[in-house]
Write an enzyme that holds these catalytic residues in place. Structure first.
Site, PDB file in Angstrom:
ATOM      1  N   TYR A  33      53.193  45.567-116.037  1.00  0.00           N
ATOM      2  CA  TYR A  33      52.625  44.851-114.884  1.00  0.00           C
ATOM      3  C   TYR A  33      52.460  43.587-115.406  1.00  0.00           C
ATOM      4  O   TYR A  33      52.612  43.399-115.541  1.00  0.00           O
ATOM      5  CB  TYR A  33      52.121  46.184-113.988  1.00  0.00           C
ATOM      6  CG  TYR A  33      50.933  46.148-114.489  1.00  0.00           C
ATOM      7  CD1 TYR A  33      50.512  46.640-116.092  1.00  0.00           C
ATOM      8  CD2 TYR A  33      49.669  45.577-114.180  1.00  0.00           C
ATOM      9  CE1 TYR A  33      48.934  46.932-116.185  1.00  0.00           C
ATOM     10  CE2 TYR A  33      48.277  45.293-114.298  1.00  0.00           C
ATOM     11  CZ  TYR A  33      48.432  46.323-115.650  1.00  0.00           C
ATOM     12  OH  TYR A  33      46.898  45.614-116.492  1.00  0.00           O
ATOM     13  N   ARG A  52      54.693  36.519-119.558  1.00  0.00           N
ATOM     14  CA  ARG A  52      54.603  37.363-120.109  1.00  0.00           C
ATOM     15  C   ARG A  52      54.907  38.561-119.989  1.00  0.00           C
ATOM     16  O   ARG A  52      55.386  39.586-120.335  1.00  0.00           O
ATOM     17  CB  ARG A  52      52.585  37.129-119.947  1.00  0.00           C
ATOM     18  CG  ARG A  52      52.225  38.844-120.218  1.00  0.00           C
ATOM     19  CD  ARG A  52      50.813  38.777-120.354  1.00  0.00           C
ATOM     20  NE  ARG A  52      50.409  38.694-119.306  1.00  0.00           N
ATOM     21  CZ  ARG A  52      49.050  38.660-118.913  1.00  0.00           C
ATOM     22  NH1 ARG A  52      47.986  39.153-119.429  1.00  0.00           N
ATOM     23  NH2 ARG A  52      49.070  38.771-117.413  1.00  0.00           N
ATOM     24  N   ARG A 101      64.132  63.854-115.987  1.00  0.00           N
ATOM     25  CA  ARG A 101      63.031  63.901-117.472  1.00  0.00           C
ATOM     26  C   ARG A 101      63.450  63.508-118.937  1.00  0.00           C
ATOM     27  O   ARG A 101      63.637  64.713-118.913  1.00  0.00           O
ATOM     28  CB  ARG A 101      62.045  64.271-117.273  1.00  0.00           C
ATOM     29  CG  ARG A 101      60.376  64.398-118.056  1.00  0.00           C
ATOM     30  CD  ARG A 101      59.391  65.130-118.009  1.00  0.00           C
ATOM     31  NE  ARG A 101      58.313  64.405-118.833  1.00  0.00           N
ATOM     32  CZ  ARG A 101      58.348  64.982-119.995  1.00  0.00           C
ATOM     33  NH1 ARG A 101      59.456  66.296-120.791  1.00  0.00           N
ATOM     34  NH2 ARG A 101      57.448  64.565-121.271  1.00  0.00           N
ATOM     35  N   LYS A 150      51.444  44.328-122.107  1.00  0.00           N
ATOM     36  CA  LYS A 150      50.710  44.882-120.630  1.00  0.00           C
ATOM     37  C   LYS A 150      51.671  46.213-120.575  1.00  0.00           C
ATOM     38  O   LYS A 150      52.888  45.719-118.925  1.00  0.00           O
ATOM     39  CB  LYS A 150      51.084  43.235-119.415  1.00  0.00           C
ATOM     40  CG  LYS A 150      49.892  43.679-118.971  1.00  0.00           C
ATOM     41  CD  LYS A 150      49.417  42.530-117.673  1.00  0.00           C
ATOM     42  CE  LYS A 150      48.764  42.720-116.735  1.00  0.00           C
ATOM     43  NZ  LYS A 150      47.278  42.725-116.977  1.00  0.00           N
ATOM     44  N   GLU A 182      38.381  43.270-126.855  1.00  0.00           N
ATOM     45  CA  GLU A 182      38.214  43.359-125.253  1.00  0.00           C
ATOM     46  C   GLU A 182      37.638  44.145-124.223  1.00  0.00           C
ATOM     47  O   GLU A 182      36.749  45.086-124.106  1.00  0.00           O
ATOM     48  CB  GLU A 182      40.089  42.821-125.017  1.00  0.00           C
ATOM     49  CG  GLU A 182      40.657  44.056-124.573  1.00  0.00           C
ATOM     50  CD  GLU A 182      42.191  43.553-124.617  1.00  0.00           C
ATOM     51  OE1 GLU A 182      42.706  43.008-123.803  1.00  0.00           O
ATOM     52  OE2 GLU A 182      43.298  44.821-124.724  1.00  0.00           O
ATOM     53  N   LEU A 206      45.480  41.967-124.671  1.00  0.00           N
ATOM     54  CA  LEU A 206      46.274  40.964-123.836  1.00  0.00           C
ATOM     55  C   LEU A 206      46.049  39.868-124.594  1.00  0.00           C
ATOM     56  O   LEU A 206      45.177  39.500-124.728  1.00  0.00           O
ATOM     57  CB  LEU A 206      46.131  42.132-123.135  1.00  0.00           C
ATOM     58  CG  LEU A 206      47.384  41.293-121.467  1.00  0.00           C
ATOM     59  CD1 LEU A 206      48.951  42.061-121.877  1.00  0.00           C
ATOM     60  CD2 LEU A 206      46.396  41.927-120.188  1.00  0.00           C
TER      61      LEU A 206
HETATM   62  N1  PMP Z   1      42.819  42.437-121.448  1.00  0.00           N
HETATM   63  C1  PMP Z   1      43.001  43.536-120.438  1.00  0.00           C
HETATM   64  C2  PMP Z   1      43.096  44.931-121.653  1.00  0.00           C
HETATM   65  C3  PMP Z   1      43.515  43.176-119.488  1.00  0.00           C
HETATM   66  O1  PMP Z   1      44.425  44.413-118.836  1.00  0.00           O
HETATM   67  C4  PMP Z   1      43.461  41.749-118.428  1.00  0.00           C
HETATM   68  C5  PMP Z   1      44.118  41.668-117.362  1.00  0.00           C
HETATM   69  N2  PMP Z   1      45.462  41.857-117.069  1.00  0.00           N
HETATM   70  C6  PMP Z   1      43.374  40.913-119.586  1.00  0.00           C
HETATM   71  C7  PMP Z   1      43.056  41.139-120.751  1.00  0.00           C
HETATM   72  C8  PMP Z   1      42.978  39.691-118.851  1.00  0.00           C
HETATM   73  O2  PMP Z   1      44.714  39.229-118.031  1.00  0.00           O
HETATM   74  P1  PMP Z   1      44.860  37.926-116.925  1.00  0.00           P
HETATM   75  O3  PMP Z   1      43.838  36.856-117.440  1.00  0.00           O
HETATM   76  O4  PMP Z   1      46.311  37.683-117.905  1.00  0.00           O
HETATM   77  O5  PMP Z   1      44.801  38.518-116.163  1.00  0.00           O
END
Ligand code: PMP
Length: 286
Positions: A33, A52, A101, A150, A182, A206
């Site tokens: 996503y 991305r 499935r 993601k 994070e 991410l």
């Molecule tokens: N880390 C994680 C785990 C996230 O879910 C997000 C938000 N999607 C981010 C970092 C920040 O990413 P972005 O700046 O692209 O929204």
């Protein structure tokens, strides 16, 4: 009022958009996503989000032949049809519906399931969190090891956020091998003196699009950046802390595991970086 959403080439009222119970996204979390922020009715950091998305799809070998120009047209049409000025566009691509499935690759030619919808966020630019800053707790990072992709597998992220809320706080920071990876849905930073410290990019986190935009801003202004992991103890002794994400921009953090940072108010640098980021995001919005 019902939104107009996008599903597999069609623009439909949200009640009419139906996805199969056999969809790989639904039964296996086999989907990726993106969330692109909408400011003044325009899309921010759009190319970064699409780059991305392409990488996430490639890493999971999900085939989707929508071009960047088509993605832009879909986003713009949804923003226009729903009169969205402030909020975001959620986009999801799953491996599709294999008719049953099944863990194997779906039969060749099985189309991916593509869903996009708008979400209003009227308090994205102001609101209590921005004024007062957010409070975070730490939890172990129990996610899988490809956090650079993601995916919609947000179970640990949502459980951690709910745990933070149950503890009367706002968000959770993930900790692995003693270091912060994070936040539950954001990238984390601490400030010591005039130095901004954040974990380097790897498969552990991410690769935030907002992080990339902020790093560019910091580099252009010759501000001091240290890309290295930090611990909770170091964060608790920092002058300031903040996180970044597409829907929160730069968000000041005022408490880490019960320890108040500085005077307990959003830090000066964090507030300034928020302003600069929003200004730049507005400039590059399309
Ligand atoms: N880390 C994680 C785990 C996230 O879910 C997000 C938000 N999607 C981010 C970092 C920040 O990413 P972005 O700046 O692209 O929204």
């Amino acid at each position: 009022m019902s939104r107009i959403v996008y599903l597999n080439g069609e623009y439909l009222p949200e009640e009419e958009a139906k996805v199969s119970i056999f969809d790989r996204g639904f039964v296996m979390g086999d989907a990726v996503y993106e969330v692109t922020c909408v400011l003044d009715g325009k899309l921010t950091d759009f190319d970064g989000h699409m780059a991305r998305l392409a990488r996430s799809l490639r890493e999971l070998q999900i085939t989707c032949d929508i071009t960047p120009e088509e993605w832009l047209a879909i986003h713009r049409r949804l923003v226009a049809e729903n009169g969205l000025t402030l909020g975001g566009v959620y986009l999801q691509v799953s491996r599709g519906n294999a008719g049953d499935r099944d863990f194997h690759f779906p039969p060749a030619g099985t189309p991916p399931t593509v869903v996009l919808y708008t979400q209003e966020q009227p308090h994205m630019l102001d609101g209590p969190k921005v004024e007062k800053g957010v409070k975070v707790i730490s939890v172990p990072d129990l996610r899988w090891h490809r956090r650079d992709i993601k995916t919609v597998q947000l179970l640990w992220a949502s459980l951690s956020k709910m745990a933070a809320e149950a503890a009367g706080k706002d968000d959770a920071w993930f900790v692995e091998d003693g270091f912060v990876t994070e936040g539950s849905s954001n990238n984390c930073y601490i400030v010591k003196g005039d130095t901004i410290i954040t974990r380097p990019l790897s498969n552990d986190i991410l690769h935030g699009i907002t992080r990339a935009a902020l790093m560019k801003i910091l580099a252009e202004r010759q501000m001091k950046i240290e890309e290295r992991p930090f611990t909770i103890a170091e964060a608790q002794q920092a002058d300031e802390a903040f996180y970044t994400s597409a829907s929160a921009f730069v968000m000041p953090i005022v408490e880490v595991d019960g320890v108040v940072l500085g005077d307990g108010k959003p830090g000066k640098l964090s507030k300034r970086l928020r302003e600069i980021y929003i200004e730049e995001a507005r400039k590059n919005a399309i």
